[in-house]
Design a protein around this motif. Structure first.
Motif, PDB file in Angstrom:
ATOM      1  N   MET A   1      79.702 -22.488 -53.439  1.00  0.00           N
ATOM      2  CA  MET A   1      78.332 -22.135 -53.115  1.00  0.00           C
ATOM      3  C   MET A   1      77.579 -23.401 -52.709  1.00  0.00           C
ATOM      4  N   GLU A   2      76.762 -23.268 -51.670  1.00  0.00           N
ATOM      5  CA  GLU A   2      75.950 -24.375 -51.178  1.00  0.00           C
ATOM      6  C   GLU A   2      74.491 -23.936 -51.146  1.00  0.00           C
ATOM      7  N   ILE A   3      73.606 -24.816 -51.604  1.00  0.00           N
ATOM      8  CA  ILE A   3      72.170 -24.587 -51.477  1.00  0.00           C
ATOM      9  C   ILE A   3      71.632 -25.774 -50.697  1.00  0.00           C
ATOM     10  N   ARG A   4      70.891 -25.489 -49.622  1.00  0.00           N
ATOM     11  CA  ARG A   4      70.378 -26.558 -48.779  1.00  0.00           C
ATOM     12  C   ARG A   4      69.129 -26.093 -48.045  1.00  0.00           C
ATOM     13  N   TYR A   5      68.387 -27.087 -47.539  1.00  0.00           N
ATOM     14  CA  TYR A   5      67.213 -26.785 -46.725  1.00  0.00           C
ATOM     15  C   TYR A   5      67.666 -26.166 -45.404  1.00  0.00           C
ATOM     16  N   ILE A   6      66.850 -25.239 -44.890  1.00  0.00           N
ATOM     17  CA  ILE A   6      67.190 -24.646 -43.600  1.00  0.00           C
ATOM     18  C   ILE A   6      66.998 -25.697 -42.501  1.00  0.00           C
ATOM     19  N   ASN A   7      67.706 -25.482 -41.400  1.00  0.00           N
ATOM     20  CA  ASN A   7      67.584 -26.375 -40.257  1.00  0.00           C
ATOM     21  C   ASN A   7      67.658 -25.558 -38.971  1.00  0.00           C
ATOM     22  N   ALA A   8      67.548 -26.230 -37.842  1.00  0.00           N
ATOM     23  CA  ALA A   8      67.477 -25.550 -36.547  1.00  0.00           C
ATOM     24  C   ALA A   8      68.729 -24.740 -36.218  1.00  0.00           C
ATOM     25  N   SER A   9      69.850 -25.058 -36.838  1.00  0.00           N
ATOM     26  CA  SER A   9      71.079 -24.316 -36.529  1.00  0.00           C
ATOM     27  C   SER A   9      71.227 -23.031 -37.349  1.00  0.00           C
ATOM     28  N   ASP A  10      70.316 -22.811 -38.287  1.00  0.00           N
ATOM     29  CA  ASP A  10      70.397 -21.591 -39.105  1.00  0.00           C
ATOM     30  C   ASP A  10      69.957 -20.369 -38.327  1.00  0.00           C
ATOM     31  N   ASP A  11      70.499 -19.235 -38.710  1.00  0.00           N
ATOM     32  CA  ASP A  11      70.162 -17.947 -38.099  1.00  0.00           C
ATOM     33  C   ASP A  11      69.004 -17.328 -38.892  1.00  0.00           C
ATOM     34  N   ASN A  12      67.780 -17.508 -38.371  1.00  0.00           N
ATOM     35  CA  ASN A  12      66.604 -17.011 -39.087  1.00  0.00           C
ATOM     36  C   ASN A  12      66.586 -15.499 -39.228  1.00  0.00           C
ATOM     37  N   MET A  13      67.236 -14.775 -38.325  1.00  0.00           N
ATOM     38  CA  MET A  13      67.320 -13.313 -38.468  1.00  0.00           C
ATOM     39  C   MET A  13      68.148 -12.955 -39.705  1.00  0.00           C
ATOM     40  N   LYS A  14      69.216 -13.685 -39.947  1.00  0.00           N
ATOM     41  CA  LYS A  14      70.042 -13.414 -41.132  1.00  0.00           C
ATOM     42  C   LYS A  14      69.285 -13.781 -42.406  1.00  0.00           C
ATOM     43  N   ILE A  15      68.516 -14.876 -42.355  1.00  0.00           N
ATOM     44  CA  ILE A  15      67.735 -15.265 -43.530  1.00  0.00           C
ATOM     45  C   ILE A  15      66.649 -14.219 -43.792  1.00  0.00           C
ATOM     46  N   SER A  16      65.984 -13.761 -42.742  1.00  0.00           N
ATOM     47  CA  SER A  16      64.992 -12.696 -42.894  1.00  0.00           C
ATOM     48  C   SER A  16      65.657 -11.442 -43.459  1.00  0.00           C
ATOM     49  N   GLY A  17      66.884 -11.204 -43.079  1.00  0.00           N
ATOM     50  CA  GLY A  17      67.628 -10.052 -43.582  1.00  0.00           C
ATOM     51  C   GLY A  17      67.783 -10.057 -45.094  1.00  0.00           C
ATOM     52  N   ILE A  18      67.849 -11.249 -45.684  1.00  0.00           N
ATOM     53  CA  ILE A  18      67.924 -11.349 -47.149  1.00  0.00           C
ATOM     54  C   ILE A  18      66.647 -10.778 -47.760  1.00  0.00           C
ATOM     55  N   TYR A  19      65.494 -11.165 -47.209  1.00  0.00           N
ATOM     56  CA  TYR A  19      64.212 -10.618 -47.672  1.00  0.00           C
ATOM     57  C   TYR A  19      64.223  -9.089 -47.544  1.00  0.00           C
ATOM     58  N   GLU A  20      64.610  -8.615 -46.366  1.00  0.00           N
ATOM     59  CA  GLU A  20      64.567  -7.180 -46.081  1.00  0.00           C
ATOM     60  C   GLU A  20      65.426  -6.395 -47.058  1.00  0.00           C
ATOM     61  N   GLU A  21      66.678  -6.833 -47.253  1.00  0.00           N
ATOM     62  CA  GLU A  21      67.586  -6.133 -48.177  1.00  0.00           C
ATOM     63  C   GLU A  21      67.069  -6.203 -49.607  1.00  0.00           C
ATOM     64  N   SER A  22      66.589  -7.381 -49.988  1.00  0.00           N
ATOM     65  CA  SER A  22      66.120  -7.571 -51.353  1.00  0.00           C
ATOM     66  C   SER A  22      64.888  -6.715 -51.642  1.00  0.00           C
ATOM     67  N   TRP A  23      63.939  -6.702 -50.709  1.00  0.00           N
ATOM     68  CA  TRP A  23      62.745  -5.865 -50.901  1.00  0.00           C
ATOM     69  C   TRP A  23      63.144  -4.403 -51.080  1.00  0.00           C
ATOM     70  N   LYS A  24      64.002  -3.904 -50.218  1.00  0.00           N
ATOM     71  CA  LYS A  24      64.381  -2.485 -50.260  1.00  0.00           C
ATOM     72  C   LYS A  24      65.105  -2.137 -51.554  1.00  0.00           C
ATOM     73  N   TYR A  25      65.800  -3.102 -52.115  1.00  0.00           N
ATOM     74  CA  TYR A  25      66.534  -2.871 -53.353  1.00  0.00           C
ATOM     75  C   TYR A  25      65.639  -3.091 -54.589  1.00  0.00           C
ATOM     76  N   ALA A  26      65.024  -4.274 -54.667  1.00  0.00           N
ATOM     77  CA  ALA A  26      64.289  -4.656 -55.878  1.00  0.00           C
ATOM     78  C   ALA A  26      62.984  -3.897 -56.062  1.00  0.00           C
ATOM     79  N   TYR A  27      62.359  -3.479 -54.963  1.00  0.00           N
ATOM     80  CA  TYR A  27      61.051  -2.845 -55.057  1.00  0.00           C
ATOM     81  C   TYR A  27      61.105  -1.322 -54.943  1.00  0.00           C
ATOM     82  N   LYS A  28      62.315  -0.764 -54.953  1.00  0.00           N
ATOM     83  CA  LYS A  28      62.450   0.695 -54.954  1.00  0.00           C
ATOM     84  C   LYS A  28      61.774   1.228 -56.211  1.00  0.00           C
ATOM     85  N   ASN A  29      60.995   2.274 -56.066  1.00  0.00           N
ATOM     86  CA  ASN A  29      60.223   2.890 -57.162  1.00  0.00           C
ATOM     87  C   ASN A  29      59.063   2.018 -57.648  1.00  0.00           C
ATOM     88  N   ILE A  30      58.770   0.922 -56.943  1.00  0.00           N
ATOM     89  CA  ILE A  30      57.602   0.095 -57.256  1.00  0.00           C
ATOM     90  C   ILE A  30      56.646   0.139 -56.064  1.00  0.00           C
TER      91      ILE A  30
END
Length: 164
Positions: A1-30
């Motif tokens: 596992m690697e944790i690092r600061y984002i940079n220009a080569s990162d796929d921001n759509m995939k990173i945004s996808g983490i938010y999207e999936e997490s919201w739909k899962y964690a905030y269900k029924n909230i």
């Protein structure tokens, strides 16, 4: 596992996808389901490179599995605090220790920036998140703010972590 600061080569759509999936899962029924269903792909891309925010990603086997954004407190009442603005994991990686490692990394980074206290806000009805933060040394305060998400009135509670 690697944790690092984002940079220009990162796929921001995939990173945004983490938010999207997490919201739909964690905030269900909230948060209202209609609102969760309406979250558009790429919704969080625009916040990933805000100049006043730091954003890191958690990567496992080449896959983006988590992300966190943090900064100096955005709240005038807490000018000497660091703030964890967001911390999200893809649902299939929740409960496996990755979130704790990501949280520890962000706390260390805020501490390096000179903050001895870190704040974050949690939806009061998000009991799993509240327990997660408590297990990791955060203290629930009496401070709260009201929010409206998807047409529903919600309460957010502040948690504080003492770095020293």
């Amino acid at each position: 596992m690697e944790i690092r600061y984002i940079n220009a080569s990162d796929d921001n759509m995939k990173i945004s996808g983490i938010y999207e999936e997490s919201w739909k899962y964690a905030y269900k029924n909230i948060i209202p389901q209609e609102f969760l269903n309406s979250i558009e792909r790429g919704r969080w891309v625009s916040v990933l490179d805000l100049p006043s925010w730091n954003t890191v990603v958690c990567i496992e086997n080449g896959e983006y599995i988590g992300t966190s954004s943090f900064s100096k407190s955005r709240f005038r009442e807490y000018p000497s605090h660091g703030e964890i603005i967001s911390i999200y994991m893809r649902p299939e990686y929740m409960g496996k220790g990755y979130g704790t490692k990501l949280l520890e990394y962000v706390i260390k980074e805020l501490s390096k920036h000179g903050y001895s206290k870190v704040l974050l806000w949690v939806l009061d009805d998000n009991h799993l998140a509240k327990e997660f933060y408590k297990r990791n040394g955060f203290i629930e305060t009496d401070n709260y703010m009201n929010d409206n998400i998807g047409g529903k009135q919600l309460r957010e509670v502040m948690f504080i972590y003492n770095c020293n």
